[in-house]
Design a protein around this motif. Structure first.
Motif, PDB file in Angstrom:
ATOM      1  N   ASP A 288     -12.753   0.656  -9.140  1.00 45.90           N
ATOM      2  CA  ASP A 288     -12.050  -0.421  -8.247  1.00 45.90           C
ATOM      3  C   ASP A 288     -12.074  -1.562  -8.906  1.00 45.90           C
ATOM      4  O   ASP A 288     -12.312  -2.841  -8.187  1.00 45.90           O
ATOM      5  CB  ASP A 288     -13.066  -0.552  -6.895  1.00 45.90           C
ATOM      6  CG  ASP A 288     -12.186  -1.043  -5.662  1.00 45.90           C
ATOM      7  OD1 ASP A 288     -10.936  -0.914  -5.788  1.00 45.90           O
ATOM      8  OD2 ASP A 288     -12.819  -1.568  -4.694  1.00 45.90           O
TER       9      ASP A 288
ATOM     10  N   SER B 198      -6.328   0.682  -7.012  1.00 47.50           N
ATOM     11  CA  SER B 198      -5.921  -0.657  -6.392  1.00 47.50           C
ATOM     12  C   SER B 198      -5.429  -1.874  -7.124  1.00 47.50           C
ATOM     13  O   SER B 198      -4.486  -2.350  -6.623  1.00 47.50           O
ATOM     14  CB  SER B 198      -7.366  -1.329  -5.830  1.00 47.50           C
ATOM     15  OG  SER B 198      -7.942  -0.172  -4.887  1.00 47.50           O
TER      16      SER B 198
ATOM     17  N   ILE C 187      -6.347  -3.892  -1.394  1.00 50.12           N
ATOM     18  CA  ILE C 187      -5.959  -2.692  -1.104  1.00 50.12           C
ATOM     19  C   ILE C 187      -7.294  -1.788  -0.770  1.00 50.12           C
ATOM     20  O   ILE C 187      -8.185  -1.883  -1.565  1.00 50.12           O
ATOM     21  CB  ILE C 187      -5.290  -1.954  -2.119  1.00 50.12           C
ATOM     22  CG1 ILE C 187      -4.019  -2.883  -2.370  1.00 50.12           C
ATOM     23  CG2 ILE C 187      -4.434  -0.650  -1.930  1.00 50.12           C
ATOM     24  CD1 ILE C 187      -2.928  -3.256  -1.421  1.00 50.12           C
TER      25      ILE C 187
ATOM     26  N   SER D  14      -9.996  -5.438  -7.579  1.00 48.47           N
ATOM     27  CA  SER D  14      -9.452  -5.143  -6.396  1.00 48.47           C
ATOM     28  C   SER D  14      -9.710  -6.533  -5.552  1.00 48.47           C
ATOM     29  O   SER D  14      -9.079  -6.532  -4.383  1.00 48.47           O
ATOM     30  CB  SER D  14     -10.460  -4.134  -5.583  1.00 48.47           C
ATOM     31  OG  SER D  14     -11.833  -4.091  -5.525  1.00 48.47           O
TER      32      SER D  14
ATOM     33  N   GLU E 278       0.817  -1.447  -0.221  1.00 46.98           N
ATOM     34  CA  GLU E 278       0.012   0.095  -0.033  1.00 46.98           C
ATOM     35  C   GLU E 278       0.868   1.478   0.000  1.00 46.98           C
ATOM     36  O   GLU E 278       0.372   2.369  -0.229  1.00 46.98           O
ATOM     37  CB  GLU E 278      -0.852   0.071   1.167  1.00 46.98           C
ATOM     38  CG  GLU E 278      -2.109  -1.317   1.195  1.00 46.98           C
ATOM     39  CD  GLU E 278      -3.186  -1.073   2.404  1.00 46.98           C
ATOM     40  OE1 GLU E 278      -3.366   0.179   3.101  1.00 46.98           O
ATOM     41  OE2 GLU E 278      -3.624  -2.098   2.804  1.00 46.98           O
TER      42      GLU E 278
ATOM     43  N   THR F 194      -0.198  -0.777  -8.324  1.00 47.32           N
ATOM     44  CA  THR F 194      -0.798  -0.524  -7.123  1.00 47.32           C
ATOM     45  C   THR F 194      -0.138   0.984  -6.908  1.00 47.32           C
ATOM     46  O   THR F 194       0.939   1.315  -6.520  1.00 47.32           O
ATOM     47  CB  THR F 194      -0.714  -1.451  -5.970  1.00 47.32           C
ATOM     48  OG1 THR F 194      -1.223  -2.506  -6.136  1.00 47.32           O
ATOM     49  CG2 THR F 194      -1.506  -0.786  -4.638  1.00 47.32           C
TER      50      THR F 194
END
Length: 463
Positions: free
Chosen positions: A274, A242, A286, A277, A62, A250
């Motif tokens: 998204d 994501s 994420i 994801s 992340e 990412t």
């Protein structure tokens, strides 16, 4: 560093550790501060090294921490100050469809196998939905049935880390309808949309139909080029933070914060898709960027196409409050885009706990296929290809390291029952790759199909 972890809690220890460390990074740590070594943290807190390594891996994915060779992990240097009004809150919750083919081996990058859809359960829930007291003589709620929107809001806030209310959610008939609605709602001048390159061409087409100029902004190893974005006149950015489509990158937390600041500074909007994801095979999914938004600049878009079925044609938008009133003034807001029985079945599917069990099953099955595809490519083609990204989604993009005509390879493969997909068909010649989809193939088909592909590959190179 002694941490407050509970062996008896229902949450796995690595996830508890991840959350505690993330809170420490956001609220107390200094940029560049060194984290304890895996061994030291494990010993002090009586944890296994695997538990600590899993938590560190998620923080690294992340963008909260950085790894320095032979030195360890450090708080990311480019995190915004925790005293910034846009700093991350410490209590944050945690080609799109493909047709069938007569080919023996169809490497479609956006296809699920038929066995993944829970048909028996879906039939039972559909019958249960129809036995409820549905008013089939009236138009359903235009924004979507309130029960389904409550179920979606609970799931998104709890699992995807969003911050939304049921009344912010609009049910749509698939991805295209959701993007078209977003384009209609965002009424800003100049009408310019920025899209990550390479990116999803369908979004370009839909916004162009709504009168937007398109600016493509490059994506590198750490996500979108912020300087290039700043140089555009865009008031809207379509982004897949994501898991970037199609590179798999990412977007780190610092760049997410920077995008939110860009949107605030320019009174712009971010359309967060998204995409993929839930299909992450290396880390926990994420958290969505929408959960970081404090200025109402993010429209969050999700679908059920990749994890349940593209045939259902169900998508949803989470709208910021500023766009809700505009939405309710549109004529389309009075008419439901998804049928009432389908909505009620989906509501039962989510509230009955079937959705999250289904996601665990989908991840397990597709992780095996992903790993099988990766091993087959490495075994059969080895150093002749570059793996561009892996670890998620339904396809592994690969690029030749040797001279070979991919268009010709596709033509020859089609005569032998192999269906191949080229990235250039969607993104232009500047970004070429073979998109090796595995979602619609069995593990045995993956091995046999890649072996046949490698045979044709070598024959074509020897000509």
């Amino acid at each position: 560093m002694l941490l407050p972890l509970d062996d008896n809690a229902g949450t796995p220890l690595y996830e508890q550790l991840y959350r505690v460390l993330k809170s420490w990074i956001v609220n107390e740590a200094e940029a560049g501060e060194r984290l304890p070594s895996v061994r030291a943290l494990a010993k002090e807190n009586r944890l296994s090294r695997t538990t600590v390594e899993s938590a560190y891996a998620q923080l690294y994915a992340e963008g909260y921490i950085q790894s320095r060779p032979r030195s360890g992990y450090y708080v990311a240097e480019d995190l915004l100050s925790v005293h910034s009004p846009h700093s991350l809150p410490s209590d944050s919750p945690e080609p799109r469809s493909g047709a069938g083919s007569e080919s023996c081996y169809d490497f479609c990058p956006a296809r699920l196998s038929r066995e993944i859809f829970p048909m028996k359960l879906w039939r039972r829930l559909t019958l249960q939905a129809l036995q409820e007291d549905l008013d089939m003589g009236a138009y359903p709620e235009g924004q979507g049935e309130s029960g389904l929107r409550r179920a979606l809001a609970d799931y998104l806030n709890r699992i995807r880390g969003t911050r939304c209310r049921p009344d912010q959610i609009v049910l749509c008939a698939g991805f295209s309808e959701a993007v078209s609605l977003a384009a209609a709602l965002i009424d800003l001048l100049p009408r310019t949309l920025a899209i990550e390159y390479p990116g999803y061409r369908l979004t370009e087409q839909i916004f162009t139909e709504h009168g937007y100029d398109i600016k493509w902004v490059g994506v590198g190893a750490r996500g979108i080029d912020l300087e290039a974005l700043e140089s555009t006149s865009a008031r809207v950015l379509y982004t897949t933070p994501s898991r970037q489509y199609p590179t798999g990158v990412t977007l780190p937390i610092a760049k997410r914060q920077a995008l939110l600041e860009w949107a605030e500074r320019n009174s712009a909007y971010l359309l967060e898709d998204d995409y993929d994801s839930e299909l992450n095979y290396l880390h926990r999914p994420i958290p969505a960027m929408q959960g970081l938004d404090r200025g109402g600049r993010v429209l969050y878009l999700g679908t059920f196409s990749k994890s349940l079925s593209p045939a259902l044609r169900v998508a949803y938008l989470v709208l910021p409050d500023a766009l809700l009133e505009r939405y309710r003034s549109l004529s389309r807001s009075h008419f439901a885009q998804v049928s009432l029985p389908l909505q009620k079945t989906l509501e039962l599917f989510i509230t009955g706990g079937h959705w999250e069990r289904h996601l665990r099953r989908v991840r397990t099955l597709n992780r095996r296929r992903h790993d099988r595809m990766l091993k087959a490519l490495q075994r059969e083609l080895g150093d002749e290809i570059e793996i561009l990204s892996s670890g998620g989604g339904l396809a592994i993009p690969v690029r030749p390291r040797v001279a070979i005509d991919l268009v010709k390879l596709r033509e020859v493969a089609a005569t032998k029952g192999l269906r191949l997909y080229l990235a250039s068909d969607f993104y232009g010649k500047d970004w070429e790759a073979l998109r090796m989809g595995f979602g619609g193939l069995s593990e045995e088909q993956i091995d046999a199909g890649v072996a046949e592909l490698a045979k044709l590959w070598r024959e074509l190179r020897e000509r």
